[in-house]
Each structure stands twice: as C-alpha cells, then as structure tokens.
Design a protein around this motif. Structure first.
Motif: not given
Length: 175
Positions: A95, A100-101, A105, A134-135, A138
């Motif tokens: 992304i 992002r955020r 994603g 983050a990934s 997700t």
C-alpha cells in the motif's frame, strides 16, 4: 470505496505517482515489478502491463488497488507450490505510504483471499519482513496464523498461513 482491478495502461500517470511516493527501488510488493521493467515511457509501461496480464495464465494474478483514478497499492496471488511461492508466499501486497492506516490492505487481502478460494485453494502462505508490523497485523486480521520467523537472504521473515476452509493449526517456531 476502493476497487481491485487488473493492471491497466490507462492508469500510467496514477501508477507513476504511487511509484514516486514509494521512492526509488522495487519495493512495491504486489506489483510484480522487475529490474528489467521500464515503466516510465508509455511503451515500456504497456509492455510491463502486458507481461503482468500474461502471468495470469502462468500462475499469478495481479490486481491494483484503486480508488477513482488513484492507485493505492498492488496485490498479487500466486497459485501453485513452486519455489517463488515458498519464498514469497501465495499473496504479496503493498500500500502506498499516503494510503496506509486506512484499512485498505486488510480489505484488499480479504478480497484476494476470496479469489484464492474461488481457485479451490484451501490455505495460503503469506510472508512479510519480521519487522513489518503493519503487514503482520493485516495478515493476522485476515486469520493469519504464524508458522515461523525464518532467516532469509533479505533478513528475518514472518511466515503465516491462512485457512480458506476448515480449521488450520500451525505450531509457531522461531529459527
């Protein structure tokens, strides 16, 4: 609301804006960009898009995450069990920083998991850098179960499995 679409030459300028935002290099996971791809000229970009479309027949589906005329990211589904799947996972995504955020994603991964299920896949492997919180979040929000953290040529990587039917139990290990 975002959409997942097949790569398209009509988004050349929008894709270049996303690519510029990421900065130099090939780190836009999900786009299938290689060092040999020349994406700045219309001709080079069209050749790259054609290559991605051709890969659909050879085991990879590329989708762009778009909202209106803005490219937010990319996601790829690799079906099969070859070396690249074992190294990169069945699904890879990225992304752009400004998008992002926002849950994009998580949404895109959920959509691609539906495509995987439509291909009669019963589980998928996802791999991300160990420090990519983050990934990892997700993947976990979409049901990912950590199998292991392994050393790779690019540093430590988390390996997750997502079940697309039935229960999946994976013992977590760190190597």
């Amino acid at each position: 609301m975002p959409d997942l679409i097949a790569p398209s030459t009509h988004l050349h300028t929008a894709w270049l804006e996303a690519h510029t935002e990421w900065g130099p290099g090939l780190h836009e996971d999900g786009f299938g960009l290689l060092t040999t791809d020349e994406v700045h000229s219309p001709t080079g970009f069209a050749a790259w898009v054609a290559r991605l479309a051709d890969k659909t027949d050879r085991g990879t589906r590329h989708r762009w995450i778009v909202q209106g005329d803005r490219v937010l990211g990319g996601i790829a589904l690799r079906h099969g069990s070859g070396e690249s799947v074992l190294r990169l996972g069945h699904i890879g995504f990225g992304i752009r920083p400004s998008a992002r955020r926002q849950g994009i994603g998580t949404w895109a991964l959920g959509e691609m998991l539906s495509e995987a299920k439509d291909l009669d896949m019963n589980r998928v492997l996802l791999v991300c850098a160990a420090d990519n919180v983050a990934s990892a979040s997700t993947i976990e929000r979409n049901g990912g179960i950590l199998e292991a953290i392994q050393d790779t040529e690019h540093g430590p990587a988390r390996r997750y499995w997502i079940s697309l039917g039935g229960n999946l139990t994976v013992e977590s290990t760190t190597t």
